[in-house]
Each structure stands twice: as C-alpha cells, then as structure tokens.
Design a protein around this motif. Structure first.
Motif, PDB file in Angstrom:
ATOM      1  N   ALA A   1       6.746   1.079  -3.146  1.00 43.26           N
ATOM      2  CA  ALA A   1       5.901   0.238  -2.565  1.00 43.26           C
ATOM      3  C   ALA A   1       5.814   0.088  -1.113  1.00 43.26           C
ATOM      4  O   ALA A   1       4.673   0.268  -0.461  1.00 43.26           O
ATOM      5  CB  ALA A   1       6.046  -1.335  -3.274  1.00 43.26           C
ATOM      6  N   GLU A   2       6.999  -0.045  -0.420  1.00 41.26           N
ATOM      7  CA  GLU A   2       7.176  -0.263   1.018  1.00 41.26           C
ATOM      8  C   GLU A   2       6.601   1.217   1.781  1.00 41.26           C
ATOM      9  O   GLU A   2       6.053   1.411   2.674  1.00 41.26           O
ATOM     10  CB  GLU A   2       8.394  -0.489   1.592  1.00 41.26           C
ATOM     11  CG  GLU A   2       8.765  -1.881   0.835  1.00 41.26           C
ATOM     12  CD  GLU A   2      10.065  -2.506   1.387  1.00 41.26           C
ATOM     13  OE1 GLU A   2      10.793  -2.059   2.260  1.00 41.26           O
ATOM     14  OE2 GLU A   2      10.628  -3.559   1.086  1.00 41.26           O
TER      15      GLU A   2
ATOM     16  N   GLY B   1       4.869   3.499   0.440  1.00 39.82           N
ATOM     17  CA  GLY B   1       3.633   3.898   0.308  1.00 39.82           C
ATOM     18  C   GLY B   1       2.541   3.047   1.264  1.00 39.82           C
ATOM     19  O   GLY B   1       1.552   3.352   1.689  1.00 39.82           O
ATOM     20  N   PHE B   2       2.950   1.802   1.490  1.00 35.69           N
ATOM     21  CA  PHE B   2       2.245   1.050   2.615  1.00 35.69           C
ATOM     22  C   PHE B   2       2.573   1.038   4.036  1.00 35.69           C
ATOM     23  O   PHE B   2       1.861   0.577   4.879  1.00 35.69           O
ATOM     24  CB  PHE B   2       2.430  -0.513   2.158  1.00 35.69           C
ATOM     25  CG  PHE B   2       1.726  -1.158   0.765  1.00 35.69           C
ATOM     26  CD1 PHE B   2       0.532  -1.146   0.860  1.00 35.69           C
ATOM     27  CD2 PHE B   2       2.583  -1.753   0.006  1.00 35.69           C
ATOM     28  CE1 PHE B   2      -0.104  -1.204  -0.577  1.00 35.69           C
ATOM     29  CE2 PHE B   2       1.993  -2.406  -1.120  1.00 35.69           C
ATOM     30  CZ  PHE B   2       0.502  -2.232  -1.275  1.00 35.69           C
TER      31      PHE B   2
ATOM     32  N   GLY C   1      -1.368   2.438   5.169  1.00 36.09           N
ATOM     33  CA  GLY C   1      -0.548   3.121   4.742  1.00 36.09           C
ATOM     34  C   GLY C   1      -0.856   4.552   4.416  1.00 36.09           C
ATOM     35  O   GLY C   1      -2.019   4.550   4.280  1.00 36.09           O
TER      36      GLY C   1
ATOM     37  N   ALA D   1       2.197   3.142  -3.510  1.00 37.62           N
ATOM     38  CA  ALA D   1       2.618   1.798  -3.586  1.00 37.62           C
ATOM     39  C   ALA D   1       2.255   0.905  -4.786  1.00 37.62           C
ATOM     40  O   ALA D   1       2.859   0.191  -5.059  1.00 37.62           O
ATOM     41  CB  ALA D   1       1.684   1.334  -2.196  1.00 37.62           C
TER      42      ALA D   1
ATOM     43  N   CYS E   1       4.602  -1.337  -7.197  1.00 36.53           N
ATOM     44  CA  CYS E   1       4.522  -2.560  -7.849  1.00 36.53           C
ATOM     45  C   CYS E   1       4.438  -2.727  -9.261  1.00 36.53           C
ATOM     46  O   CYS E   1       4.880  -3.811  -9.850  1.00 36.53           O
ATOM     47  CB  CYS E   1       2.962  -3.188  -7.146  1.00 36.53           C
ATOM     48  SG  CYS E   1       3.030  -3.286  -5.526  1.00 36.53           S
TER      49      CYS E   1
ATOM     50  N   SER F   1      -4.786  -2.608  -2.410  1.00 32.07           N
ATOM     51  CA  SER F   1      -3.472  -3.280  -1.867  1.00 32.07           C
ATOM     52  C   SER F   1      -3.290  -4.685  -1.905  1.00 32.07           C
ATOM     53  O   SER F   1      -2.111  -5.177  -2.300  1.00 32.07           O
ATOM     54  CB  SER F   1      -3.371  -2.762  -0.206  1.00 32.07           C
ATOM     55  OG  SER F   1      -4.356  -3.394   0.414  1.00 32.07           O
TER      56      SER F   1
ATOM     57  N   VAL G   1       3.669  -4.337   5.226  1.00 35.22           N
ATOM     58  CA  VAL G   1       3.786  -4.694   3.845  1.00 35.22           C
ATOM     59  C   VAL G   1       3.252  -6.049   3.261  1.00 35.22           C
ATOM     60  O   VAL G   1       3.147  -6.068   1.976  1.00 35.22           O
ATOM     61  CB  VAL G   1       4.843  -3.997   3.118  1.00 35.22           C
ATOM     62  CG1 VAL G   1       5.344  -2.566   3.544  1.00 35.22           C
ATOM     63  CG2 VAL G   1       6.067  -4.916   3.196  1.00 35.22           C
TER      64      VAL G   1
END
Length: 539
Positions: free
Chosen positions: A117-118, A120-121, A312, A318, A322, A377, A430
């Motif tokens: 997630a982080e 990708g963002f 991102g 991301a 999630c 997002s 993020v």
C-alpha cells in the motif's frame, strides 16, 4: 554510520540496565502475612506446556467449581470423571493457543499489505526505499520489543487466563496517588529470559509483537520519500522498546488507564479491544510529529502555498495492499479474544467486515459528490480507516453500530486528509495520519458511545458488561476521552522531541540532491525499477 552504531549500542545498554530492576521490584514486593491469608504457591514457568490446561480451565470452573480439595477427592472416588475434566481443560487451552497463534500469523501477513500500500501510493523513484523500510520494520521492531518492550508492556499483566499460564509476569512498577496505584510499566520478561521461559508467555509475545510492528510501520508511509534510513532505524528501536510499550501497558498491561474503572468508577477504564488507540492512534500521532519535523516533500507546496499533487506510481499495487490488510484484520480483531473458545469471535469478525464495507462506500460517495470522481485511492483508504475505527469497539457493538462507525470513518478520512494537506500543510503521502491517527481516536470514542452491554463482563477487573453513552454509562465515555487525550499528548510530545534531538546527531532528512534523484540507490543501494531510471516520465 559510526555515530548511528554508537547511539544504538548506548541505547541498548541503557535499556538492558532496566533488567535488574525486575528482580529488585519482586524482592521488594510486600509479603502477605500468614495471619491475613494462606500462603499461595509462587507461579512457576512452564516451558513445555505440560502443566498448562487443567480441569480448572473449563468454562466457569475456576469461579464456580470445586476446590483443590474437591479435585483430590474426585480423583480418588471418580477417577474417570477427573480425567475427563482434565482433558477438557487441556483441550480448551490448546484451542486458545492455536487460535491466538494463527491470528498472530495473519497479523504478521499484514506487513506485506502495508508494504504494498505505501509503496504503491508513493513515487517510483523511492519504491525500493519505501519497501525496505516496511521490510526492516519487522526485524528491528521485533528485536527491540524482545529486548525490553514486551517486558515494559506486559511484565505485570500475568497470568493470561485464556492461555492457562503466564503467572510469572507479575511485577508492575506503579506510583501511588490519591490512595490509588497507577501502573506505569512492567518489570518482568526482559529478553524472554529467566522465569519468562513459559509457553503462554511466548505465545503472548508473538501475538503482541505483531501488533507492535503494525504501529512501527505506520509512520513509514507519512514520512516516505524524504526520510533518511539511518534516522528510520533509530526510530524503529525507540518506538518498539519504549513509546509503544508504555502506552500499551497503560491500556492493555493493567496500567493506570485500564484501572480508571476500578479506581475511579469510570466504566471499565479505557477499553480498546484490539488497538484503535494502542496500535493505530499511536502510529498515526507519531507519524504526525515526524512529518511535521521532516517538512513536506520538495515540490509539494508552491511559493504561494498552493498544494501540488505528487501521485503514487502504482495504484493497483496500493489497492492490493489494502485488501491484504483487510484480510489480516480478521486476525487483528477476532484474535484479540485470545480464545478460540470465546464464540464472540463471530460477532467480532462480522462487525469488522461490515464496518470496512461501509467505510469504503462512504469515502467513494464523498469524493464522487464533492470532487466529481469516485477516487480509487480514497475508497481504499476509507476501507482502512473504517477497519481502524472498528478495531476498538468490534466486540462490544451491534451490526448496525458497526456499519455506522465505519460509515463515519470513511467520511472522516476524506475530510481529515484535506485538512492535514491543505490547512495544516503537513505532507503525508499515504494518508497515514488520517487513516490511523484520526480514526484511531474515533474508534476509541466509539466504544464509549455505542457499546451495548452484551459483552465484556469483568473487563479490566470491573464487574458487569461494557456500556457506552447510548446505553447509560457516561463514565465509560469519559474514560475513552482520557485515553485519546493521553495518547495524543504523550506520543506527540515524545516523538516531536525525539526527532528534534535525533536530528542534531543524525539528520532525519536526506539531502535535496538525493530527494530529487530518488532515495533508492543512495539510501538502500538498489533501484526498484532500473529499466525506468532514465525515463523521467516514470519518476
């Protein structure tokens, strides 16, 4: 690097110096005279589990069943019944062990969700750096927690009833005010040595460790793309060895916030079933302090204060992260019963799922209505925000309340992200401050509002079930407010000062040249996408 290593070694030595305090505190513990009560057998560690799980562990048995003398008589008169009772008790504890460990493994898997997630963002030129921080948090956090964090958090919390053991974790440092004891930190279990060599204590360590690691991970998203790796390493030990364990002790280790009910009649004290405040708000507030000290990324804010988007590089990555987090969250919440034999796990898991759905939907509609598009997002972060919010109240509320808590969290997430970004001018790539910090606070307050009184009898040693404002207990809401206020003040001040002082010795932020080029090669020695390194459109 020499400064980094020397600072780390000095920190380790200072904290290890706390270990002798455990022995001193135990020796200084006042003894109960024979005239007051019969001498109790001291708890002994059980490193094999051979003595854990007895007839006394059958549901309701210890409180309402026979005494030790009755057991002895049963063994003589009805040996078969005694053996069946022993087997039933052993099976119950075995189920609880298995459940707790499997849920701990699920929470560990969340580390991958955070990493994806982080990463990708954030932008492609920093992907390897962001992923490496999320990876190394696991090792750094675990070792720091093993050295002293677990002892500070849980050293006075034993025995662990659902696991049938852990009675040697029995020493809490406390101060006395107003005629009441206020627990501050535990003093047993350093490095899992000595009489902490016990199957129940080790199992509890694994489960509590993966929760702590979640907290340590959260600021890596808010501080991404400009945080030096040296500063990150020192931070990881500081959080896992000191700050997280202290607040966790106050809520989960029998510390002073947990005892607000017993000491002052405020409901059941601060109640946080699975960590909205202990895990998520702690990480979110630390992220706020760190991001404020670091300052925004280059190009985030124009000379006139205009906010510039730095999107991102991999939204599918991301969103996949999630969804992995949502899967692991079933271990996070339902696992916090520490008992597969507690059938409330069905309610906990379903409430968790319903809240997450509501949060993603309300975040989607909020963005669609006010900004014209159902932002992917924000929808994904709305799901996470709702999961954070339901983490504290998941065991205490109805399905309808779970949906409402999650729905509010989704909207709160969107409002908070724009407030942090545009009003506070704090750069959070993020949305970690809003997802974890703001909604961690909301989740803790939600217990004090929506808890319906069907669960939680004897929680934090208070008779009766947990009830919120809507069900007649204003004291519980006040205890929750005190938990939120304590977390924000303690964690924010601690980390703001920490990052300011650390910056004197080790720079928190990389140089402008490294930030402009990307942190991958300069900070961690590898580039995530070497084929794209010359193509500026991918940066």
């Amino acid at each position: 690097m020499q400064k980094l290593l020397s600072t780390f070694l000095v920190t380790i030595l200072l904290l290890l110096a706390c270990a002798p305090m455990a022995a001193y505190a135990q020796e200084a513990k006042p003894e109960t005279s024979a005239a007051e009560a019969p001498a109790a057998e001291p708890a002994k560690p059980d490193p094999t589990g051979a003595n854990i799980g007895t007839a006394a562990d059958i549901v309701g048995y210890a409180a309402n069943g026979p005494t030790k003398e009755d057991l002895a008589a049963m063994s003589e008169k009805e040996p078969l019944a005694a053996k069946v009772a022993e087997a039933a008790g052993k099976n119950k504890i075995s189920i609880n062990f298995t459940w707790t460990l499997i849920c701990g493994f699920l929470v560990m898997f969340m580390q991958l969700g955070f990493a994806l997630a982080e990463t990708g963002f954030t932008r492609a030129k920093n992907a390897a750096h962001t992923m490496t921080m999320n990876f190394m948090v696991y090792g750094i956090g675990m070792l720091g927690y093993w050295i002293c964090g677990y002892a500070l958090q849980m050293g006075g919390a034993g025995p662990f009833a659902t696991l049938g053991g852990g009675g040697t974790m029995d020493t809490e440092f406390a101060i006395s005010l107003f005629g009441k004891d206020f627990g501050i930190f535990g003093l047993k279990g350093f490095m899992l040595g000595g009489d902490a060599y016990d199957v129940a204590i080790f199992t509890m360590f694994l489960f509590q460790m993966v929760f702590m690691d979640t907290t340590v991970t959260i600021p890596t998203g808010a501080m991404a793309e400009r945080w030096s790796f040296k500063s990150f390493v020192i931070y990881g030990f500081f959080m896992s060895m000191l700050i997280y364990p202290l607040y966790a002790n106050w809520v989960w280790g029998g510390g002073w916030l947990a005892m607000l009910g017993k000491n002052f009649g405020l409901g059941h004290g601060t109640v946080d079933f699975a960590g909205s405040s202990v895990v998520h708000m702690t990480g979110g507030v630390a992220a706020l302090a760190g991001a404020m000290v670091l300052g925004p990324r280059m190009g985030k804010y124009g000379p006139d204060g205009k906010v510039n988007a730095l999107p991102g590089h991999h939204i599918p990555m991301a969103i996949a992260g999630c969804l992995i987090l949502a899967f692991g969250w079933f271990g996070f919440n339902a696992g916090s019963t520490l008992a597969g034999s507690d059938l409330r796990i069905g309610v906990v898991a379903t409430n968790t799922m319903l809240a997450s759905a509501a949060g993603s939907v309300t975040a989607m509609f909020y963005m669609w209505i006010f900004y014209g598009k159902p932002d992917a997002s924000m929808s994904a972060n709305g799901l996470l925000a709702a999961l954070v919010a339901i983490t504290a109240p998941c065991a205490f509320v109805t399905a309808g309340s779970a949906v409402l808590i999650g729905a509010i969290a989704g909207v709160l997430l969107c409002v908070s992200v724009f407030f942090v970004d545009r009003t506070l001018k704090v750069d959070d790539p993020v949305g970690a401050i809003s997802v974890h910090g703001v909604n961690g606070a909301w989740g803790l307050l939600a217990v004090g509002i929506f808890a319906d009184g069907t669960y939680g009898d004897a929680f934090n040693t208070v008779d009766g079930t947990v009830k919120g404002l809507l069900y007649g207990d204003s004291g519980q809401f006040l205890a929750q407010c005190m938990g939120v206020a304590t977390n924000f003040v303690f964690v924010f001040v601690a980390f703001f000062v920490f990052f300011k002082v650390l910056n004197v010795f080790i720079k928190n932020r990389v140089t402008p040249e490294i930030e402009r080029e990307g942190l991958d090669a300069a900070e961690v020695g590898v580039v995530a996408y070497p084929d794209f390194s010359l193509n500026k459109t991918h940066r």
